[in-house]
Design a protein around this motif. Structure first.
Motif, PDB file in Angstrom:
ATOM      1  N   GLU A  22       0.823  -1.202   0.000  1.00 46.81           N
ATOM      2  CA  GLU A  22       0.000   0.000   0.000  1.00 46.81           C
ATOM      3  C   GLU A  22       0.863   1.261   0.000  1.00 46.81           C
ATOM      4  OE1 GLU A  22      -2.803   0.064   3.170  1.00 46.81           O
ATOM      5  OE2 GLU A  22      -3.587  -1.944   2.741  1.00 46.81           O
ATOM      6  N   GLN A  23       0.403   2.256  -0.742  1.00 41.63           N
ATOM      7  CA  GLN A  23       1.151   3.503  -0.845  1.00 41.63           C
ATOM      8  C   GLN A  23       1.352   4.156   0.516  1.00 41.63           C
ATOM      9  OE1 GLN A  23      -0.188   6.322  -3.829  1.00 41.63           O
ATOM     10  NE2 GLN A  23       0.485   8.055  -2.592  1.00 41.63           N
ATOM     11  N   THR A  24       0.355   4.081   1.369  1.00 43.33           N
ATOM     12  CA  THR A  24       0.476   4.709   2.688  1.00 43.33           C
ATOM     13  C   THR A  24       1.608   4.088   3.493  1.00 43.33           C
ATOM     14  OG1 THR A  24      -1.237   3.191   3.519  1.00 43.33           O
ATOM     15  CG2 THR A  24      -1.945   5.401   2.831  1.00 43.33           C
ATOM     16  N   ILE A  25       1.812   2.778   3.332  1.00 44.28           N
ATOM     17  CA  ILE A  25       2.897   2.097   4.042  1.00 44.28           C
ATOM     18  C   ILE A  25       4.247   2.570   3.526  1.00 44.28           C
ATOM     19  CG2 ILE A  25       4.024  -0.133   4.420  1.00 44.28           C
ATOM     20  CD1 ILE A  25       1.269  -1.403   4.541  1.00 44.28           C
ATOM     21  N   ARG A  27       4.994   5.395   1.970  1.00 47.45           N
ATOM     22  CA  ARG A  27       5.217   6.783   2.363  1.00 47.45           C
ATOM     23  C   ARG A  27       5.621   6.875   3.833  1.00 47.45           C
ATOM     24  NH1 ARG A  27       3.239  10.835  -1.035  1.00 47.45           N
ATOM     25  NH2 ARG A  27       3.075  12.206   0.779  1.00 47.45           N
ATOM     26  N   ASP A  28       4.945   6.115   4.676  1.00 54.26           N
ATOM     27  CA  ASP A  28       5.244   6.133   6.101  1.00 54.26           C
ATOM     28  C   ASP A  28       6.648   5.596   6.366  1.00 54.26           C
ATOM     29  OD1 ASP A  28       4.184   6.790   8.712  1.00 54.26           O
ATOM     30  OD2 ASP A  28       4.146   4.642   9.133  1.00 54.26           O
ATOM     31  N   LEU A  29       7.015   4.519   5.683  1.00 52.20           N
ATOM     32  CA  LEU A  29       8.337   3.919   5.842  1.00 52.20           C
ATOM     33  C   LEU A  29       9.439   4.904   5.462  1.00 52.20           C
ATOM     34  CD1 LEU A  29      10.377   1.582   6.145  1.00 52.20           C
ATOM     35  CD2 LEU A  29       9.750   0.863   3.828  1.00 52.20           C
ATOM     36  N   ALA A  31       9.316   8.131   5.254  1.00 50.68           N
ATOM     37  CA  ALA A  31       9.326   9.276   6.160  1.00 50.68           C
ATOM     38  C   ALA A  31       9.942   8.918   7.507  1.00 50.68           C
ATOM     39  CB  ALA A  31       7.910   9.811   6.349  1.00 50.68           C
ATOM     40  N   ARG A  32       9.572   7.771   8.070  1.00 45.88           N
ATOM     41  CA  ARG A  32      10.081   7.386   9.379  1.00 45.88           C
ATOM     42  C   ARG A  32      11.587   7.122   9.359  1.00 45.88           C
ATOM     43  NH1 ARG A  32       6.459   5.705  13.428  1.00 45.88           N
ATOM     44  NH2 ARG A  32       4.260   5.803  12.813  1.00 45.88           N
ATOM     45  N   ARG A  35      14.361   9.701  10.417  1.00 49.12           N
ATOM     46  CA  ARG A  35      14.835   9.949  11.770  1.00 49.12           C
ATOM     47  C   ARG A  35      16.268   9.459  11.955  1.00 49.12           C
ATOM     48  NH1 ARG A  35      12.848  13.953  13.907  1.00 49.12           N
ATOM     49  NH2 ARG A  35      14.147  13.308  15.676  1.00 49.12           N
ATOM     50  N   TYR A 161       6.797  -3.413   9.304  1.00 50.54           N
ATOM     51  CA  TYR A 161       5.596  -3.502   8.461  1.00 50.54           C
ATOM     52  C   TYR A 161       5.434  -4.903   7.856  1.00 50.54           C
ATOM     53  CZ  TYR A 161       5.796   1.623   8.544  1.00 50.54           C
ATOM     54  OH  TYR A 161       5.829   2.948   8.930  1.00 50.54           O
TER      55      TYR A 161
END
Length: 227
Positions: A22-25, A27-29, A31-32, A35, A161
């Protein structure tokens, strides 16, 4: 999955399931992972993420570029390994090749099958997502180390994930093709590709664990209790 399990379960996955992410996964990966530590907080990494039709078109072009050639002979923008590669590094690299091709049942003298396996780099080992990491070529060794830290953070977080990854320096042999396709500006240098997806852990190529040197081989302690 805790962080210790994530680190321990990470592999360079070379065969993925036919299962989208999924695209949301993604993008989240991505971005995270930002850090990750970087000196002066420069955050020198740039990420280019592909899936679907854009990824398929890139793979088509890459397959055409290596169809009747050995990509190991292609020039790179930076050296993959120092020459000559001395011990213990040469031995570690050799053992890794023995493990991987042994798991696939490909003998040392079967150059055709070995080359075919190497060329699977350029289809991201059939992963549904391909990433490219680039860096401003004006940056120095410190920022390259920071970029490696970002890559490591990304591969570890991916396990949270349920995803697998394969960092792929092989893509720098097609740096010109990637540059043209992504329309990278001249100051951007390709660092590596990264395959991302759900790994096929039943496939033989994912069945082995590359060893790590014992602690005392790479770490010296000062002032610690020697018990």
């Amino acid at each position: 999955m805790d962080v210790f399990e994530a680190v321990e379960s990470r592999i360079a996955c070379r065969w993925f399931l036919d299962k989208p992410v999924e695209q949301t996964i993604i993008r989240d990966l991505i971005a995270r992972a930002a850090r990750a530590a970087s000196s002066g907080n420069l955050q020198p990494w740039l990420v280019h993420a592909l899936t679907g039709a854009p990824l398929e078109e890139l793979k088509r072009r890459a397959a055409a570029a290596v169809a009747d050639r050995n990509p190991r002979t292609f020039p790179t923008e930076y050296p993959i390994f120092p020459e000559p590669l001395d011990e213990p590094y040469a031995g570690r690299r050799e053992h890794h090749g023995v493990q991987m091709y042994g798991a696939l049942g490909i003998p040392r003298d079967d150059h055709a099958r070995r080359l075919a396996q190497h060329k699977r780099n350029f289809i991201f080992f059939n992963a549904p997502v391909g990433l490219f990491l680039t860096i401003d070529r004006r940056m120095g060794p410190g920022q390259w180390a920071d970029l490696g830290g970002y890559l490591n953070a990304l591969t570890i977080l991916a396990r949270g994930y349920g995803l697998d990854t394969c960092p792929q320096v092989a893509w720098i042999r097609l740096h010109g093709l990637v540059r043209e396709y992504l329309r990278l500006p001249p100051e951007q240098m390709l660092y590596c590709g990264v395959a991302v997806g759900y790994g096929d852990h039943a496939h033989p190529v994912n069945s082995f664990r590359s060893p790590r040197a014992p602690l005392d081989e790479f770490c010296t302690f000062y002032g610690f209790d020697q018990r």
